[in-house]
Write a protein that holds these residues in place. Structure first.
Motif, PDB file in Angstrom:
ATOM      1  N   LYS A 130       8.910 -30.134  26.282  1.00  0.00           N
ATOM      2  CA  LYS A 130      10.309 -30.180  26.982  1.00  0.00           C
ATOM      3  C   LYS A 130      11.159 -30.983  26.112  1.00  0.00           C
ATOM      4  CE  LYS A 130      10.887 -32.581  30.735  1.00  0.00           C
ATOM      5  NZ  LYS A 130      10.893 -33.336  32.001  1.00  0.00           N
ATOM      6  N   ALA A 131      10.539 -32.073  25.520  1.00  0.00           N
ATOM      7  CA  ALA A 131      11.427 -33.242  24.712  1.00  0.00           C
ATOM      8  C   ALA A 131      11.885 -32.334  23.640  1.00  0.00           C
ATOM      9  CB  ALA A 131      10.777 -34.223  24.300  1.00  0.00           C
ATOM     10  N   MET A 132      11.095 -31.602  22.764  1.00  0.00           N
ATOM     11  CA  MET A 132      11.241 -30.900  21.591  1.00  0.00           C
ATOM     12  C   MET A 132      12.259 -29.843  21.949  1.00  0.00           C
ATOM     13  SD  MET A 132       7.688 -30.395  19.261  1.00  0.00           S
ATOM     14  CE  MET A 132       6.621 -29.832  20.648  1.00  0.00           C
ATOM     15  N   LEU A 137      17.991 -28.151  21.260  1.00  0.00           N
ATOM     16  CA  LEU A 137      19.305 -27.892  21.805  1.00  0.00           C
ATOM     17  C   LEU A 137      20.349 -28.915  21.267  1.00  0.00           C
ATOM     18  CD1 LEU A 137      18.280 -26.836  25.520  1.00  0.00           C
ATOM     19  CD2 LEU A 137      19.031 -25.258  23.736  1.00  0.00           C
ATOM     20  N   GLU A 138      20.015 -30.189  21.137  1.00  0.00           N
ATOM     21  CA  GLU A 138      20.808 -30.805  20.513  1.00  0.00           C
ATOM     22  C   GLU A 138      21.475 -30.734  19.015  1.00  0.00           C
ATOM     23  OE1 GLU A 138      19.575 -34.884  21.096  1.00  0.00           O
ATOM     24  OE2 GLU A 138      19.362 -34.875  23.441  1.00  0.00           O
TER      25      GLU A 138
END
Length: 141
Positions: A130-132, A137-138
């Motif tokens: 999820k963090a990746m 997306l950023e």
């Protein structure tokens, strides 16, 4: 590694370990059950895990990583029941022995710890994926 398959693999592990924990809780809840609808004492239940097959998805083993885990079956442990001498028990045999379930509390607690650790590991992988995804997306902005 693609992120969506990582999420699916971790989710399958979470589901399998949750079922394993449910079975352990059921085993512990029935540790003194001497009479079941089938007759005789409760029998310890354990899950049988299997890899989700790549071939079912039309892929050869060299093309992609595994697709997770599934519960292939829930089987009863075939170890014999524990015999305890208690002639006053309503389920005692003519010699005064009661057949108790084949559940060892130490085994169940060790299984509970390993299932909990496996569950936690899958949560960690899920959170990392999820963090990746959020970082990707950023970057894409």
């Amino acid at each position: 590694m693609e992120l969506l398959p990582a999420l699916a693999i971790s989710a399958s592990g979470l589901t399998a370990e949750r079922l394993r924990l449910d079975l352990i809780a059921n085993n512990l809840a029935n540790i003194n059950t001497t009479r079941t609808p089938r007759g005789g004492p409760y029998r310890r239940q354990v899950p049988v895990f299997a890899e989700k097959l790549r071939e079912a998805l039309g892929q050869s083993p060299g093309q992609a990583p595994g697709r997770g885990v599934e519960v292939a079956a829930i089987v009863e442990d075939n170890t014999p029941p524990r015999l305890v001498y208690d002639p006053s028990h309503p389920d005692a045999d003519p010699n005064g022995y009661v057949a108790l379930p084949n559940i060892n509390i130490v085994t169940e607690m060790v299984d509970m710890i390993t299932a909990t650790r496996a569950y936690e590991a899958n949560v960690t992988v899920l959170n990392a994926a999820k963090a990746m995804t959020l970082k990707a997306l950023e970057i894409g902005r």
